[in-house]
Design a protein around this motif. Sequence first.
Motif, PDB file in Angstrom:
ATOM      1  N   ASP A 251       0.874  -1.178   0.000  1.00  0.00           N
ATOM      2  CA  ASP A 251       0.000   0.000   0.000  1.00  0.00           C
ATOM      3  C   ASP A 251       0.910   1.227   0.000  1.00  0.00           C
ATOM      4  O   ASP A 251       1.502   1.580   1.024  1.00  0.00           O
ATOM      5  CB  ASP A 251      -0.889  -0.017   1.239  1.00  0.00           C
ATOM      6  CG  ASP A 251      -1.885   1.139   1.280  1.00  0.00           C
ATOM      7  OD1 ASP A 251      -1.783   2.042   0.432  1.00  0.00           O
ATOM      8  OD2 ASP A 251      -2.752   1.139   2.166  1.00  0.00           O
ATOM      9  N   VAL A 252       1.050   1.884  -1.152  1.00  0.00           N
ATOM     10  CA  VAL A 252       2.017   2.971  -1.305  1.00  0.00           C
ATOM     11  C   VAL A 252       1.355   4.186  -1.936  1.00  0.00           C
ATOM     12  O   VAL A 252       0.663   4.070  -2.957  1.00  0.00           O
ATOM     13  CB  VAL A 252       3.210   2.526  -2.180  1.00  0.00           C
ATOM     14  CG1 VAL A 252       4.152   3.698  -2.446  1.00  0.00           C
ATOM     15  CG2 VAL A 252       3.961   1.375  -1.524  1.00  0.00           C
ATOM     16  N   GLU A 253       1.566   5.359  -1.320  1.00  0.00           N
ATOM     17  CA  GLU A 253       1.175   6.611  -1.960  1.00  0.00           C
ATOM     18  C   GLU A 253       2.386   7.167  -2.709  1.00  0.00           C
ATOM     19  O   GLU A 253       3.452   7.372  -2.120  1.00  0.00           O
ATOM     20  CB  GLU A 253       0.692   7.644  -0.942  1.00  0.00           C
ATOM     21  CG  GLU A 253       0.227   8.931  -1.624  1.00  0.00           C
ATOM     22  CD  GLU A 253      -0.222  10.009  -0.664  1.00  0.00           C
ATOM     23  OE1 GLU A 253      -0.749  11.049  -1.138  1.00  0.00           O
ATOM     24  OE2 GLU A 253      -0.058   9.832   0.564  1.00  0.00           O
ATOM     25  N   VAL A 254       2.213   7.381  -4.005  1.00  0.00           N
ATOM     26  CA  VAL A 254       3.289   7.889  -4.854  1.00  0.00           C
ATOM     27  C   VAL A 254       3.138   9.409  -4.928  1.00  0.00           C
ATOM     28  O   VAL A 254       2.367   9.944  -5.736  1.00  0.00           O
ATOM     29  CB  VAL A 254       3.241   7.253  -6.260  1.00  0.00           C
ATOM     30  CG1 VAL A 254       4.435   7.717  -7.093  1.00  0.00           C
ATOM     31  CG2 VAL A 254       3.218   5.726  -6.156  1.00  0.00           C
ATOM     32  N   VAL A 255       3.859  10.107  -4.061  1.00  0.00           N
ATOM     33  CA  VAL A 255       3.752  11.558  -3.949  1.00  0.00           C
ATOM     34  C   VAL A 255       4.514  12.204  -5.107  1.00  0.00           C
ATOM     35  O   VAL A 255       5.690  11.920  -5.336  1.00  0.00           O
ATOM     36  CB  VAL A 255       4.316  12.039  -2.605  1.00  0.00           C
ATOM     37  CG1 VAL A 255       4.225  13.559  -2.504  1.00  0.00           C
ATOM     38  CG2 VAL A 255       3.568  11.373  -1.446  1.00  0.00           C
ATOM     39  N   GLY A 256       3.825  13.076  -5.825  1.00  0.00           N
ATOM     40  CA  GLY A 256       4.426  13.728  -6.982  1.00  0.00           C
ATOM     41  C   GLY A 256       4.200  12.984  -8.279  1.00  0.00           C
ATOM     42  O   GLY A 256       4.482  13.510  -9.358  1.00  0.00           O
ATOM     43  N   PHE A 283      -0.898   9.750  -6.341  1.00  0.00           N
ATOM     44  CA  PHE A 283      -1.860   8.648  -6.391  1.00  0.00           C
ATOM     45  C   PHE A 283      -1.412   7.533  -5.446  1.00  0.00           C
ATOM     46  O   PHE A 283      -0.238   7.445  -5.069  1.00  0.00           O
ATOM     47  CB  PHE A 283      -2.040   8.114  -7.822  1.00  0.00           C
ATOM     48  CG  PHE A 283      -0.785   7.555  -8.464  1.00  0.00           C
ATOM     49  CD1 PHE A 283      -0.459   6.212  -8.343  1.00  0.00           C
ATOM     50  CD2 PHE A 283       0.046   8.372  -9.218  1.00  0.00           C
ATOM     51  CE1 PHE A 283       0.678   5.685  -8.936  1.00  0.00           C
ATOM     52  CE2 PHE A 283       1.189   7.860  -9.826  1.00  0.00           C
ATOM     53  CZ  PHE A 283       1.506   6.514  -9.691  1.00  0.00           C
ATOM     54  N   ARG A 284      -2.375   6.687  -5.072  1.00  0.00           N
ATOM     55  CA  ARG A 284      -2.129   5.620  -4.099  1.00  0.00           C
ATOM     56  C   ARG A 284      -2.423   4.271  -4.728  1.00  0.00           C
ATOM     57  O   ARG A 284      -3.455   4.102  -5.395  1.00  0.00           O
ATOM     58  CB  ARG A 284      -3.007   5.829  -2.867  1.00  0.00           C
ATOM     59  CG  ARG A 284      -2.824   4.789  -1.768  1.00  0.00           C
ATOM     60  CD  ARG A 284      -3.732   5.105  -0.587  1.00  0.00           C
ATOM     61  NE  ARG A 284      -3.648   4.106   0.463  1.00  0.00           N
ATOM     62  CZ  ARG A 284      -4.400   4.088   1.547  1.00  0.00           C
ATOM     63  NH1 ARG A 284      -5.307   5.057   1.730  1.00  0.00           N
ATOM     64  NH2 ARG A 284      -4.265   3.134   2.452  1.00  0.00           N
ATOM     65  N   VAL A 285      -1.515   3.322  -4.509  1.00  0.00           N
ATOM     66  CA  VAL A 285      -1.647   1.964  -5.060  1.00  0.00           C
ATOM     67  C   VAL A 285      -1.762   0.986  -3.894  1.00  0.00           C
ATOM     68  O   VAL A 285      -0.881   0.925  -3.034  1.00  0.00           O
ATOM     69  CB  VAL A 285      -0.433   1.607  -5.933  1.00  0.00           C
ATOM     70  CG1 VAL A 285      -0.602   0.217  -6.544  1.00  0.00           C
ATOM     71  CG2 VAL A 285      -0.239   2.646  -7.035  1.00  0.00           C
ATOM     72  N   THR A 286      -2.851   0.224  -3.882  1.00  0.00           N
ATOM     73  CA  THR A 286      -3.135  -0.681  -2.762  1.00  0.00           C
ATOM     74  C   THR A 286      -3.502  -2.058  -3.282  1.00  0.00           C
ATOM     75  O   THR A 286      -4.309  -2.196  -4.202  1.00  0.00           O
ATOM     76  CB  THR A 286      -4.307  -0.148  -1.907  1.00  0.00           C
ATOM     77  OG1 THR A 286      -4.017   1.199  -1.517  1.00  0.00           O
ATOM     78  CG2 THR A 286      -4.510  -1.003  -0.671  1.00  0.00           C
TER      79      THR A 286
END
Length: 427
Positions: A251-256, A283-286
């Motif tokens: 579960d990662v939020e890709v900031v920028g 965006f966030r990938v889960t």
Amino acid sequence: MERFRVVGGARLQGEVQVVGAKNSALKLMAASLLAAGRTRLTNVPAILDVTIMAELLRRLGCGVDYEPAEGVVEIDVPEQIGHRADYELVRALRASICVLGPLVARCRAADVAVPGGDAIGSRGLDLHAFGLQALGAQVHVHHGYLVAEAPDGLAGADIRLEFPSVGATENVLMASVLARGTTRLTNAAREPEIVDIADFLVELGAKVHGAGTTVIEIEGVDALHPTEHAVVPDRIAAGTWAFGAATTRGDVEVVGGRAEHLSAALELLVDNGTSVHPTDRGFRVTNDGRRPHAFDVATLPYPGFPTDLQPLALAYNAVAEGSAMVTENVFEARFRTVQELARLGADARIDGHHVMVHGNARLSGAPVEASDIRAGAALVIAGLVADGVTTVSGAHHIDRGYARFTDLLQGLGADVTREPDPPPYVS
């Protein structure tokens, strides 16, 4: 020489910051040659390739101040610059070919060593030469150098590329901004990095229309002036973290990150069980801890699936549920990752420009070696879903494309460190 030591079993969780795109920053540095004076680039990634390009510009007579921690490069371009890019630096950096167009435009001559870089195929320079010849330059190879000469200057032309080559599009675009008359480039590459370069050129005083479409029109001007410009965020780095989250069930939020630059890749992840949602910072990938589903994928020029993410798709499918066909349509030698994944226990077979992958629930740690930037990142991600310890030799490849790779992985909960890489045994 160093290698990465990866302990398996981690789910990537948290947030990760994406900075400027390698594939844009290097070309913007080259484009700065078009304007005498001091140009300032911000949001520049702290990677080895930027250091190499900075030294190349110094060898051409520029003053370059690079502050990796601040992400700033300042380039002082003199009125008179050199036009010879030596093999010593060019062999280490494929992107160095992008100085060809600016040098021909400014100096009416360029001698650029035939470049090296990643081992992912021949990547011939025919289209670069074709575009410059259409603008009036004489181009030939002499003693390992691509030599271009235009003693009377360049003149605008109608140019149609046989293939939407990113590099050829960039060189024609940069050369034509100082050419007499108007250039119309069709079947141009459409990548976001092309748009970023075009925006930069416009800020320098160029007249460019249509970047991001298949037709770019450039009206030549007499001279350009320096500017300040922020590099577009790195969509390949953003895609790497997206695949890292999906592959490790994280579960990662890709900031920028800009999801709109990764539509083809993110849609495949969503269609196969991974959630992707926009946030106010990126965006966030889960994945919610579920085993990912395999998917077929074929690389294509933008806006298709990026060839630079193909190794990450191989690592993903190696542990996904089901089977998948991965097809490489851009480079002919980008399957060296497969034999290294096989050392980790992946069930994958190469057939021409296809790879058939049958997913295993888990891999097994082993020593592997990176052959290029993206292969190295993929092998580290694969090591995170392997039992035991994986060592990934060739850390310098990853350093060329990813800033603070170890720190960012550790920030997401991965047990990844760097260590000396013992030389191979020689009897």
